[in-house]
Design a protein around this motif. Structure first.
Motif, PDB file in Angstrom:
ATOM      1  N   LYS A  49      53.923 -15.014  78.120  1.00  0.00           N
ATOM      2  CA  LYS A  49      55.135 -14.634  78.850  1.00  0.00           C
ATOM      3  C   LYS A  49      56.404 -15.192  78.216  1.00  0.00           C
ATOM      4  N   LYS A  50      56.303 -16.338  77.573  1.00  0.00           N
ATOM      5  CA  LYS A  50      57.453 -16.977  76.918  1.00  0.00           C
ATOM      6  C   LYS A  50      57.239 -16.981  75.415  1.00  0.00           C
ATOM      7  N   PRO A  51      58.309 -17.067  74.637  1.00  0.00           N
ATOM      8  CA  PRO A  51      58.149 -17.106  73.167  1.00  0.00           C
ATOM      9  C   PRO A  51      57.502 -18.413  72.707  1.00  0.00           C
ATOM     10  N   ILE A  52      56.943 -18.365  71.521  1.00  0.00           N
ATOM     11  CA  ILE A  52      56.265 -19.533  70.953  1.00  0.00           C
ATOM     12  C   ILE A  52      57.209 -20.726  70.872  1.00  0.00           C
ATOM     13  N   SER A  53      58.467 -20.485  70.531  1.00  0.00           N
ATOM     14  CA  SER A  53      59.433 -21.581  70.383  1.00  0.00           C
ATOM     15  C   SER A  53      59.604 -22.374  71.676  1.00  0.00           C
ATOM     16  N   PHE A  54      59.471 -21.727  72.817  1.00  0.00           N
ATOM     17  CA  PHE A  54      59.574 -22.413  74.106  1.00  0.00           C
ATOM     18  C   PHE A  54      58.472 -23.461  74.244  1.00  0.00           C
ATOM     19  N   TYR A  55      57.248 -23.066  73.920  1.00  0.00           N
ATOM     20  CA  TYR A  55      56.119 -23.985  74.039  1.00  0.00           C
ATOM     21  C   TYR A  55      56.154 -25.081  72.972  1.00  0.00           C
ATOM     22  N   VAL A  56      56.675 -24.759  71.801  1.00  0.00           N
ATOM     23  CA  VAL A  56      56.829 -25.772  70.753  1.00  0.00           C
ATOM     24  C   VAL A  56      57.797 -26.857  71.224  1.00  0.00           C
ATOM     25  N   ARG A  57      58.949 -26.450  71.786  1.00  0.00           N
ATOM     26  CA  ARG A  57      59.929 -27.413  72.314  1.00  0.00           C
ATOM     27  C   ARG A  57      59.330 -28.236  73.449  1.00  0.00           C
ATOM     28  N   SER A  58      58.577 -27.580  74.321  1.00  0.00           N
ATOM     29  CA  SER A  58      57.958 -28.285  75.450  1.00  0.00           C
ATOM     30  C   SER A  58      56.977 -29.342  74.965  1.00  0.00           C
ATOM     31  N   ALA A  59      56.111 -28.959  74.030  1.00  0.00           N
ATOM     32  CA  ALA A  59      55.115 -29.895  73.511  1.00  0.00           C
ATOM     33  C   ALA A  59      55.785 -31.083  72.826  1.00  0.00           C
ATOM     34  N   LYS A  60      56.836 -30.821  72.047  1.00  0.00           N
ATOM     35  CA  LYS A  60      57.555 -31.910  71.375  1.00  0.00           C
ATOM     36  C   LYS A  60      58.188 -32.846  72.391  1.00  0.00           C
ATOM     37  N   ALA A  94      50.118 -22.715  67.451  1.00  0.00           N
ATOM     38  CA  ALA A  94      51.448 -22.914  66.867  1.00  0.00           C
ATOM     39  C   ALA A  94      52.131 -24.145  67.446  1.00  0.00           C
ATOM     40  N   ALA A  95      52.019 -24.352  68.750  1.00  0.00           N
ATOM     41  CA  ALA A  95      52.633 -25.518  69.386  1.00  0.00           C
ATOM     42  C   ALA A  95      51.989 -26.809  68.884  1.00  0.00           C
ATOM     43  N   ALA A  96      50.660 -26.822  68.776  1.00  0.00           N
ATOM     44  CA  ALA A  96      49.956 -28.022  68.317  1.00  0.00           C
ATOM     45  C   ALA A  96      50.296 -28.348  66.867  1.00  0.00           C
ATOM     46  N   VAL A  97      50.329 -27.341  66.020  1.00  0.00           N
ATOM     47  CA  VAL A  97      50.624 -27.559  64.599  1.00  0.00           C
ATOM     48  C   VAL A  97      52.070 -28.028  64.413  1.00  0.00           C
ATOM     49  N   ALA A  98      52.992 -27.494  65.201  1.00  0.00           N
ATOM     50  CA  ALA A  98      54.396 -27.908  65.103  1.00  0.00           C
ATOM     51  C   ALA A  98      54.557 -29.385  65.465  1.00  0.00           C
ATOM     52  N   VAL A  99      53.874 -29.823  66.518  1.00  0.00           N
ATOM     53  CA  VAL A  99      53.952 -31.228  66.933  1.00  0.00           C
ATOM     54  C   VAL A  99      53.359 -32.132  65.858  1.00  0.00           C
ATOM     55  N   GLU A 100      52.228 -31.722  65.288  1.00  0.00           N
ATOM     56  CA  GLU A 100      51.599 -32.534  64.253  1.00  0.00           C
ATOM     57  C   GLU A 100      52.441 -32.568  62.978  1.00  0.00           C
ATOM     58  N   SER A 101      53.054 -31.444  62.608  1.00  0.00           N
ATOM     59  CA  SER A 101      53.869 -31.416  61.391  1.00  0.00           C
ATOM     60  C   SER A 101      55.140 -32.249  61.530  1.00  0.00           C
ATOM     61  N   GLU A 102      55.619 -32.436  62.749  1.00  0.00           N
ATOM     62  CA  GLU A 102      56.785 -33.296  63.004  1.00  0.00           C
ATOM     63  C   GLU A 102      56.400 -34.772  62.942  1.00  0.00           C
ATOM     64  N   GLY A 103      55.117 -35.068  62.931  1.00  0.00           N
ATOM     65  CA  GLY A 103      54.659 -36.452  62.882  1.00  0.00           C
ATOM     66  C   GLY A 103      54.658 -37.137  64.232  1.00  0.00           C
ATOM     67  N   LEU A 104      54.730 -36.362  65.311  1.00  0.00           N
ATOM     68  CA  LEU A 104      54.755 -36.948  66.655  1.00  0.00           C
ATOM     69  C   LEU A 104      53.362 -37.268  67.172  1.00  0.00           C
ATOM     70  N   ALA A 105      52.372 -36.496  66.736  1.00  0.00           N
ATOM     71  CA  ALA A 105      51.004 -36.667  67.230  1.00  0.00           C
ATOM     72  C   ALA A 105      50.026 -36.188  66.169  1.00  0.00           C
ATOM     73  N   VAL A 106      48.765 -36.444  66.440  1.00  0.00           N
ATOM     74  CA  VAL A 106      47.702 -35.998  65.543  1.00  0.00           C
ATOM     75  C   VAL A 106      46.696 -35.192  66.369  1.00  0.00           C
ATOM     76  N   ILE A 107      46.195 -34.102  65.797  1.00  0.00           N
ATOM     77  CA  ILE A 107      45.200 -33.283  66.475  1.00  0.00           C
ATOM     78  C   ILE A 107      43.863 -34.005  66.389  1.00  0.00           C
ATOM     79  N   LYS A 108      43.313 -34.378  67.545  1.00  0.00           N
ATOM     80  CA  LYS A 108      42.046 -35.115  67.581  1.00  0.00           C
ATOM     81  C   LYS A 108      40.848 -34.202  67.786  1.00  0.00           C
ATOM     82  N   SER A 109      41.009 -33.119  68.546  1.00  0.00           N
ATOM     83  CA  SER A 109      39.877 -32.215  68.744  1.00  0.00           C
ATOM     84  C   SER A 109      40.360 -30.808  69.042  1.00  0.00           C
ATOM     85  N   ILE A 110      39.528 -29.858  68.642  1.00  0.00           N
ATOM     86  CA  ILE A 110      39.769 -28.445  68.933  1.00  0.00           C
ATOM     87  C   ILE A 110      38.467 -27.892  69.492  1.00  0.00           C
TER      88      ILE A 110
END
Length: 133
Positions: A49-60, A94-110
């Motif tokens: 319902k919302k664009p990817i950028s919205f969820y990327v900002r939210s996750a960050k 996309a949201a998870a990868v954006a957060v990890e690429s910013e160095g804010l978090a690390v993906i532990k499991s999928i």
């Protein structure tokens, strides 16, 4: 993070909570947040319902914390679980990868699954667990 310990993955029940989240007037109708049954752990369900950028900002914002004038500061979370069904899988990734690429978090499991839906047909699902660095 909880003092003196590393975060651990905990399965949580999904409960809709209506709350104002981040910058502007973004409401929980757009991002579904789970009640923190374990301090520092948040579940975020994404939709198309919302664009990817919205969820990327939210996750960050969940990992950086949010401070608004006249309101209390929201502390950064330790663990963010992002989930998406069907076509929203791309948004969750996309949201998870954006957060990890910013160095804010690390993906532990999928985790992927194909849960039964009330309509009788199954639907692909992804759950990505991010841990704060």
């Amino acid at each position: 993070q909880v003092e003196g310990s590393k975060p651990s993955y905990v399965a949580l029940l999904v409960v809709r909570v209506r709350t104002t989240l981040i910058e502007g007037a973004m409401a929980a109708e757009d991002v579904v947040v789970v009640e923190e049954t374990v301090p520092g752990t948040i579940d975020m369900k994404v939709t198309t319902k919302k664009p990817i950028s919205f969820y990327v900002r939210s996750a960050k914002s969940f990992f950086t914390g949010v401070e608004k004038e006249g309101e209390e500061k929201k502390e950064p979370c330790c663990i963010l679980n992002i989930s998406g069904l069907g076509e929203a899988i791309n948004t969750a990734v996309a949201a998870a990868v954006a957060v990890e690429s910013e160095g804010l978090a690390v993906i532990k499991s999928i985790e992927t699954s194909y849960p039964d839906m009330t309509s009788g047909r199954g639907c692909a699902r992804i759950l990505i667990s991010l841990w704060h660095k």
